[in-house]
Design a protein around this motif. Structure first.
Motif, mmCIF file in Angstrom:
data_model
loop_
_atom_site.group_PDB
_atom_site.id
_atom_site.type_symbol
_atom_site.label_atom_id
_atom_site.label_comp_id
_atom_site.label_asym_id
_atom_site.label_seq_id
_atom_site.Cartn_x
_atom_site.Cartn_y
_atom_site.Cartn_z
ATOM 1 N N MET A 232 0.833 -1.205 0.000
ATOM 2 C CA MET A 232 0.000 0.000 0.000
ATOM 3 C C MET A 232 0.873 1.262 0.000
ATOM 4 O O MET A 232 0.588 2.241 -0.689
ATOM 5 N N PHE A 233 1.956 1.221 0.770
ATOM 6 C CA PHE A 233 2.870 2.359 0.861
ATOM 7 C C PHE A 233 3.482 2.678 -0.502
ATOM 8 O O PHE A 233 3.541 3.841 -0.926
ATOM 9 N N LEU A 234 3.912 1.639 -1.229
ATOM 10 C CA LEU A 234 4.519 1.846 -2.539
ATOM 11 C C LEU A 234 3.498 2.328 -3.561
ATOM 12 O O LEU A 234 3.814 3.153 -4.427
ATOM 13 N N ILE A 235 2.281 1.814 -3.477
ATOM 14 C CA ILE A 235 1.232 2.266 -4.389
ATOM 15 C C ILE A 235 1.004 3.768 -4.231
ATOM 16 O O ILE A 235 0.921 4.517 -5.217
ATOM 17 N N LEU A 236 0.926 4.226 -2.993
ATOM 18 C CA LEU A 236 0.613 5.633 -2.729
ATOM 19 C C LEU A 236 1.804 6.559 -2.948
ATOM 20 O O LEU A 236 1.633 7.691 -3.413
ATOM 21 N N THR A 237 3.004 6.120 -2.616
ATOM 22 C CA THR A 237 4.163 7.012 -2.692
ATOM 23 C C THR A 237 4.838 7.005 -4.059
ATOM 24 O O THR A 237 5.502 7.976 -4.433
ATOM 25 N N GLU A 238 4.664 5.911 -4.838
ATOM 26 C CA GLU A 238 5.338 5.831 -6.125
ATOM 27 C C GLU A 238 4.368 5.759 -7.302
ATOM 28 O O GLU A 238 4.780 5.618 -8.448
ATOM 29 N N GLY A 239 3.063 5.842 -7.012
ATOM 30 C CA GLY A 239 2.077 5.874 -8.081
ATOM 31 C C GLY A 239 1.981 4.586 -8.873
ATOM 32 O O GLY A 239 1.664 4.609 -10.067
ATOM 33 N N LEU A 240 2.243 3.451 -8.218
ATOM 34 C CA LEU A 240 2.201 2.158 -8.891
ATOM 35 C C LEU A 240 0.800 1.559 -8.806
ATOM 36 O O LEU A 240 -0.013 1.944 -7.962
ATOM 37 N N ILE A 241 0.532 0.591 -9.665
ATOM 38 C CA ILE A 241 -0.720 -0.166 -9.599
ATOM 39 C C ILE A 241 -0.446 -1.510 -8.938
ATOM 40 O O ILE A 241 0.531 -2.185 -9.275
ATOM 41 N N GLY A 242 -1.295 -1.888 -7.993
ATOM 42 C CA GLY A 242 -1.173 -3.179 -7.341
ATOM 43 C C GLY A 242 -2.354 -4.069 -7.671
ATOM 44 O O GLY A 242 -3.264 -3.672 -8.418
ATOM 45 N N PHE A 243 -2.331 -5.276 -7.129
ATOM 46 C CA PHE A 243 -3.429 -6.222 -7.318
ATOM 47 C C PHE A 243 -4.053 -6.546 -5.967
ATOM 48 O O PHE A 243 -3.344 -6.661 -4.948
ATOM 49 N N VAL A 244 -5.360 -6.726 -5.957
ATOM 50 C CA VAL A 244 -6.058 -7.047 -4.721
ATOM 51 C C VAL A 244 -7.257 -7.941 -5.068
ATOM 52 O O VAL A 244 -7.881 -7.770 -6.131
ATOM 53 N N PRO A 245 -7.591 -8.925 -4.215
ATOM 54 C CA PRO A 245 -8.770 -9.765 -4.486
ATOM 55 C C PRO A 245 -10.048 -8.940 -4.505
ATOM 56 O O PRO A 245 -10.152 -7.905 -3.828
ATOM 57 N N ASP A 246 -11.037 -9.408 -5.275
ATOM 58 C CA ASP A 246 -12.275 -8.646 -5.412
ATOM 59 C C ASP A 246 -13.130 -8.625 -4.156
ATOM 60 O O ASP A 246 -14.127 -7.903 -4.094
ATOM 61 N N ASN A 247 -12.764 -9.423 -3.142
ATOM 62 C CA ASN A 247 -13.543 -9.431 -1.897
ATOM 63 C C ASN A 247 -12.827 -8.706 -0.769
ATOM 64 O O ASN A 247 -13.160 -8.889 0.405
ATOM 65 N N TYR A 248 -11.839 -7.881 -1.118
ATOM 66 C CA TYR A 248 -11.102 -7.174 -0.060
ATOM 67 C C TYR A 248 -10.729 -5.772 -0.527
ATOM 68 O O TYR A 248 -10.321 -5.568 -1.668
ATOM 69 N N PHE A 249 -10.881 -4.813 0.395
ATOM 70 C CA PHE A 249 -10.366 -3.475 0.153
ATOM 71 C C PHE A 249 -9.885 -2.899 1.478
ATOM 72 O O PHE A 249 -10.603 -2.967 2.482
ATOM 73 N N PRO A 250 -8.677 -2.330 1.522
ATOM 74 C CA PRO A 250 -8.160 -1.730 2.764
ATOM 75 C C PRO A 250 -8.874 -0.412 3.061
ATOM 76 O O PRO A 250 -8.527 0.630 2.506
ATOM 77 N N GLN A 251 -9.895 -0.476 3.911
ATOM 78 C CA GLN A 251 -10.749 0.688 4.140
ATOM 79 C C GLN A 251 -10.004 1.904 4.658
ATOM 80 O O GLN A 251 -10.440 3.049 4.468
ATOM 81 N N GLU A 252 -8.870 1.703 5.309
ATOM 82 C CA GLU A 252 -8.116 2.852 5.824
ATOM 83 C C GLU A 252 -7.570 3.733 4.703
ATOM 84 O O GLU A 252 -7.154 4.870 4.931
ATOM 85 N N TYR A 253 -7.584 3.206 3.449
ATOM 86 C CA TYR A 253 -7.098 3.980 2.313
ATOM 87 C C TYR A 253 -8.235 4.457 1.406
ATOM 88 O O TYR A 253 -7.987 4.901 0.279
ATOM 89 N N ALA A 254 -9.458 4.350 1.878
ATOM 90 C CA ALA A 254 -10.613 4.786 1.080
ATOM 91 C C ALA A 254 -10.451 6.255 0.693
ATOM 92 O O ALA A 254 -10.125 7.107 1.524
ATOM 93 N N GLY A 255 -10.669 6.549 -0.579
ATOM 94 C CA GLY A 255 -10.514 7.907 -1.081
ATOM 95 C C GLY A 255 -9.132 8.176 -1.636
ATOM 96 O O GLY A 255 -8.949 9.057 -2.493
ATOM 97 N N ARG A 256 -8.133 7.418 -1.166
ATOM 98 C CA ARG A 256 -6.767 7.616 -1.640
ATOM 99 C C ARG A 256 -6.383 6.588 -2.702
ATOM 100 O O ARG A 256 -5.375 6.747 -3.377
ATOM 101 N N MET A 257 -7.165 5.516 -2.813
ATOM 102 C CA MET A 257 -6.967 4.540 -3.876
ATOM 103 C C MET A 257 -8.293 3.855 -4.162
ATOM 104 O O MET A 257 -9.207 3.878 -3.331
ATOM 105 N N ARG A 258 -8.410 3.263 -5.356
ATOM 106 C CA ARG A 258 -9.642 2.589 -5.753
ATOM 107 C C ARG A 258 -9.321 1.186 -6.243
ATOM 108 O O ARG A 258 -8.269 0.936 -6.835
#
Length: 297
Positions: A232-258
């Motif tokens: 999550m840190f690298l996605i936000l600080t380096e503008g990278l795209i990551g992969f995540v399962p369709d049944n999970y989202f890190p709610q603490e980052y809501a609004g900062r990533m989709r």
């Protein structure tokens, strides 16, 4: 070797300090030194390099550290199991899980299971994707939940499918694809990606590469991370795209990533529980009721 003293070695390995190890275990530094010396003499290897400060483990010490943790867990659980038998009580169900997603799926079921069977303890322990298969093989746990197990450890075990889904793109705010409702594969592979390290997710890493090749592309994996928080840190600080399962989202980052679906992608997964039946009546009951629960959902 006195198994009950293995925490001395484990603490010394982790702290690199005789003083801290002695304090953590309420013993003298001399007792720590004597135990480590006797352990090295018994194993016929040097576990620590004492010529540096702080001391550093040798290659043998690093290998023994992993084995010592497994041995200590097994010893403690054997004691717990024997104590339960002596009390004529139910054996605990010991589960190894690999991510928060596993617990999210299990939580509502386990709550009901405990209501129906209050005498059965359900213990959980986290392991990396790569460790999970071996954890079951060495009986560190009764069952493991994960993706892409190592076949040399789990090929003959029974399996229960817990969830099937697809990986989606995790895109940070400010990225050109952030506002999209869906992403085509050609768009996805145009940008640099981040994934969990192959040392952490094992076969899943090669599986993701294979899925990308099936999509017709070779992914530009610019960075790897050792855990989800690091990713999550690298996605936000380096503008990278990551992969995540369709049944999970890190709610603490809501609004900062989709989390955005990938159109026509082969990036799919199957979350499974691997286990041995017939060894622990509590586990057999747990699996039977879990299978019925999953079927009803």
């Amino acid at each position: 070797m006195k198994i009950e003293k293995l925490p001395y070695f484990i603490d010394l390995y982790e702290t690199r300090s005789y003083t801290k190890t002695a304090r953590n275990n309420y013993i003298s530094q001399t007792s720590v030194t004597q135990f480590i010396n006797s352990l090295e003499e018994e194993l016929q290897v040097k576990l620590f390099d004492r010529t540096t400060l702080p001391i550093q483990p040798t290659a043998a010490g690093t290998r023994f550290y992993q084995d010592a943790k497994t041995l200590l867990r097994q010893y403690q659980r054997i004691k717990e199991g024997l104590a339960a038998l002596d009390r004529n009580a139910a054996l605990p169900v010991r589960l190894c899980y690999t991510s928060k997603i596993d617990l999210q799926i299990l939580l509502p079921f386990v709550t009901g299971f405990k209501t129906r069977h209050p005498d059965v303890a359900v213990d959980v322990e986290q392991a990396t994707f790569k460790e999970a298969s071996k954890a079951l093989w060495v009986r560190r746990c009764d069952a493991v939940i994960g993706i892409d197990f190592e076949p040399e450890y789990t090929g003959q075990l029974e399996s229960l499918t817990m969830y099937q889904g697809e990986y989606q793109a995790l895109v940070p705010e400010g990225h050109p694809l952030f506002g999209r409702d869906a992403i085509r594969t050609d768009e996805l592979y145009h940008y640099p990606l981040v994934m969990l390290s192959p040392h952490v997710i094992g076969r899943s890493y090669e599986g993701m590469l294979e899925h990308a090749r099936q999509d017709g592309y070779y992914p530009n994996i610019q960075r790897t991370a050792n855990d989800m928080d690091g990713e999550m840190f690298l996605i936000l600080t380096e503008g990278l795209i990551g992969f995540v399962p369709d049944n999970y989202f890190p709610q603490e980052y809501a609004g900062r990533m989709r989390r955005i679906p990938i159109e026509g992608s082969h990036h799919r997964f199957q979350l499974e529980m691997k286990y041995r039946s017939g060894e622990n009546p509590s586990l057999d009951l747990f699996v039977e009721e879990l299978a019925a629960y999953l079927k009803s959902e």
